[in-house]
Scaffold this active site. Sequence first.
Site, PDB file in Angstrom:
ATOM      1  N   LYS A   1       0.830  -1.211   0.000  1.00 39.35           N
ATOM      2  CA  LYS A   1       0.000   0.000   0.000  1.00 39.35           C
ATOM      3  C   LYS A   1       0.866   1.263   0.000  1.00 39.35           C
ATOM      4  O   LYS A   1       0.590   2.187  -0.737  1.00 39.35           O
ATOM      5  CB  LYS A   1      -0.916   0.032   1.238  1.00 39.35           C
ATOM      6  CG  LYS A   1      -1.870  -1.136   1.347  1.00 39.35           C
ATOM      7  CD  LYS A   1      -2.784  -0.979   2.546  1.00 39.35           C
ATOM      8  CE  LYS A   1      -2.074  -1.000   3.881  1.00 39.35           C
ATOM      9  NZ  LYS A   1      -1.654  -2.311   4.389  1.00 39.35           N
TER      10      LYS A   1
ATOM     11  N   ARG B   1      -9.228   0.982   9.589  1.00 37.84           N
ATOM     12  CA  ARG B   1      -8.817  -0.376   9.928  1.00 37.84           C
ATOM     13  C   ARG B   1      -9.915  -1.161  10.620  1.00 37.84           C
ATOM     14  O   ARG B   1      -9.727  -2.327  10.947  1.00 37.84           O
ATOM     15  CB  ARG B   1      -7.606  -0.323  10.835  1.00 37.84           C
ATOM     16  CG  ARG B   1      -6.314  -0.701  10.117  1.00 37.84           C
ATOM     17  CD  ARG B   1      -5.202  -0.590  11.119  1.00 37.84           C
ATOM     18  NE  ARG B   1      -4.035  -1.343  10.798  1.00 37.84           N
ATOM     19  CZ  ARG B   1      -3.007  -0.905  10.078  1.00 37.84           C
ATOM     20  NH1 ARG B   1      -3.051   0.268   9.518  1.00 37.84           N
ATOM     21  NH2 ARG B   1      -1.945  -1.653   9.909  1.00 37.84           N
TER      22      ARG B   1
ATOM     23  N   ARG C   1      12.093  -8.248   4.065  1.00 41.15           N
ATOM     24  CA  ARG C   1      12.283  -6.835   4.435  1.00 41.15           C
ATOM     25  C   ARG C   1      13.135  -6.747   5.706  1.00 41.15           C
ATOM     26  O   ARG C   1      14.007  -5.895   5.826  1.00 41.15           O
ATOM     27  CB  ARG C   1      10.886  -6.224   4.650  1.00 41.15           C
ATOM     28  CG  ARG C   1      10.848  -4.743   4.905  1.00 41.15           C
ATOM     29  CD  ARG C   1       9.471  -4.186   4.525  1.00 41.15           C
ATOM     30  NE  ARG C   1       8.587  -4.060   5.664  1.00 41.15           N
ATOM     31  CZ  ARG C   1       7.288  -3.738   5.578  1.00 41.15           C
ATOM     32  NH1 ARG C   1       6.726  -3.542   4.406  1.00 41.15           N
ATOM     33  NH2 ARG C   1       6.558  -3.619   6.648  1.00 41.15           N
TER      34      ARG C   1
ATOM     35  N   ARG D   1      11.564  -2.159  11.336  1.00 42.56           N
ATOM     36  CA  ARG D   1      10.537  -1.636  12.242  1.00 42.56           C
ATOM     37  C   ARG D   1      10.405  -2.579  13.430  1.00 42.56           C
ATOM     38  O   ARG D   1      10.525  -3.786  13.281  1.00 42.56           O
ATOM     39  CB  ARG D   1       9.202  -1.586  11.495  1.00 42.56           C
ATOM     40  CG  ARG D   1       9.042  -0.331  10.685  1.00 42.56           C
ATOM     41  CD  ARG D   1       7.860  -0.406   9.752  1.00 42.56           C
ATOM     42  NE  ARG D   1       6.657  -0.960  10.331  1.00 42.56           N
ATOM     43  CZ  ARG D   1       5.494  -1.041   9.684  1.00 42.56           C
ATOM     44  NH1 ARG D   1       5.412  -0.587   8.446  1.00 42.56           N
ATOM     45  NH2 ARG D   1       4.447  -1.557  10.253  1.00 42.56           N
TER      46      ARG D   1
ATOM     47  N   ARG E   1      -0.489  -9.058  13.451  1.00 47.10           N
ATOM     48  CA  ARG E   1      -1.008  -8.009  12.556  1.00 47.10           C
ATOM     49  C   ARG E   1      -1.919  -8.620  11.495  1.00 47.10           C
ATOM     50  O   ARG E   1      -2.959  -8.059  11.155  1.00 47.10           O
ATOM     51  CB  ARG E   1       0.146  -7.233  11.912  1.00 47.10           C
ATOM     52  CG  ARG E   1       0.717  -6.154  12.843  1.00 47.10           C
ATOM     53  CD  ARG E   1       2.169  -5.819  12.535  1.00 47.10           C
ATOM     54  NE  ARG E   1       2.379  -5.273  11.208  1.00 47.10           N
ATOM     55  CZ  ARG E   1       3.549  -5.292  10.564  1.00 47.10           C
ATOM     56  NH1 ARG E   1       4.618  -5.839  11.137  1.00 47.10           N
ATOM     57  NH2 ARG E   1       3.657  -4.774   9.374  1.00 47.10           N
TER      58      ARG E   1
HETATM   59  P1  ADP Z   1       1.192  -2.382   8.321  1.00 46.64           P
HETATM   60  O1  ADP Z   1      -0.039  -2.157   7.514  1.00 46.64           O
HETATM   61  O2  ADP Z   1       2.391  -2.696   7.492  1.00 46.64           O
HETATM   62  O3  ADP Z   1       1.000  -3.342   9.454  1.00 46.64           O
HETATM   63  P2  ADP Z   1       1.061   0.379   9.359  1.00 46.64           P
HETATM   64  O4  ADP Z   1       2.244   1.250   9.248  1.00 46.64           O
HETATM   65  O5  ADP Z   1      -0.141   0.737   8.562  1.00 46.64           O
HETATM   66  O6  ADP Z   1       1.619  -1.056   9.029  1.00 46.64           O
HETATM   67  O7  ADP Z   1       0.611   0.243  10.893  1.00 46.64           O
HETATM   68  C1  ADP Z   1       1.503  -0.140  11.913  1.00 46.64           C
HETATM   69  C2  ADP Z   1       0.760  -0.226  13.251  1.00 46.64           C
HETATM   70  O8  ADP Z   1       0.230   1.071  13.593  1.00 46.64           O
HETATM   71  C3  ADP Z   1      -0.462  -1.146  13.269  1.00 46.64           C
HETATM   72  O9  ADP Z   1      -0.113  -2.495  13.529  1.00 46.64           O
HETATM   73  C4  ADP Z   1      -1.283  -0.509  14.404  1.00 46.64           C
HETATM   74  O10 ADP Z   1      -0.777  -0.859  15.674  1.00 46.64           O
HETATM   75  C5  ADP Z   1      -1.048   0.978  14.208  1.00 46.64           C
HETATM   76  N1  ADP Z   1      -2.063   1.594  13.306  1.00 46.64           N
HETATM   77  C6  ADP Z   1      -1.824   2.129  12.072  1.00 46.64           C
HETATM   78  N2  ADP Z   1      -2.961   2.600  11.521  1.00 46.64           N
HETATM   79  C7  ADP Z   1      -3.950   2.345  12.421  1.00 46.64           C
HETATM   80  C8  ADP Z   1      -5.351   2.563  12.433  1.00 46.64           C
HETATM   81  N3  ADP Z   1      -5.986   3.135  11.397  1.00 46.64           N
HETATM   82  N4  ADP Z   1      -6.049   2.152  13.527  1.00 46.64           N
HETATM   83  C9  ADP Z   1      -5.447   1.578  14.577  1.00 46.64           C
HETATM   84  N5  ADP Z   1      -4.125   1.334  14.631  1.00 46.64           N
HETATM   85  C10 ADP Z   1      -3.371   1.707  13.573  1.00 46.64           C
END
Ligand code: ADP
Length: 192
Positions: free
Chosen positions: A13, A87, A126, A134, A145
């Site tokens: 994404k 989410r 990665r 990360r 996740r």
């Molecule tokens: P990825 O999609 O690769 O897991 P993101 O960078 O989108 O990574 O998100 C990393 C973490 O940040 C998530 O696992 C969550 O803990 C938090 N997070 C990100 N966006 C949201 C959201 N919209 N609602 C709740 N938690 C979020």
Amino acid sequence: MIIILFGPPGAGKGTQAERLVDKHNLMQLSTGDMLRDAIARGSDLGIKAKAIMDKGELVSDGIIISMISEKIQGNKGRGFIFDGFPRNLEQAKALDVMLEKLSLSLDLVIEIVVKDDVLINRIEKRVRESQHARSDDNEEVLKNRLNVYHQSTEKIKPYYVAQKKLVKIDGIRSIEQVSNEIEGYIVDIVKQ
Ligand code: ADP
């Protein structure tokens, strides 16, 4: 133009969002990036969020929704691309309410479809190749996740199907091919 890039962790994404930003002058709103910024700044919100992110759980809707609301209101007249938001169903509904208040509406939700085993391989790669992995990119947290994605995030799909806004793209192809297919849908929106 207001678009959501939807899909599991590691689907690509962020990469696709960056391309859309350059090509269509959209503003990328990545809640993951915003949270990582807050952590880097050492803010109270960042400290709270880090513990949750490191477990692969979702940060509270209140925090996320107010972060997004601030960005949307502060950038009136811009096009947006959401990445990592919404989410869960509460966030999806809150987004519609926020947009409606500004007389805006979502154009399209693009789901990038990638199977779990491919995602696990991608993220493991990665981690191996990155010097600054990360803190939530490790096998155990990734599995959580993915779990959270299947339990909460994927449940939003029928909401957008009902709005006739969801399109699916096969994400197990090159960045270029995925990007070209996305472009096909964007051209249709631009024409409208
Ligand atoms: P990825 O999609 O690769 O897991 P993101 O960078 O989108 O990574 O998100 C990393 C973490 O940040 C998530 O696992 C969550 O803990 C938090 N997070 C990100 N966006 C949201 C959201 N919209 N609602 C709740 N938690 C979020």
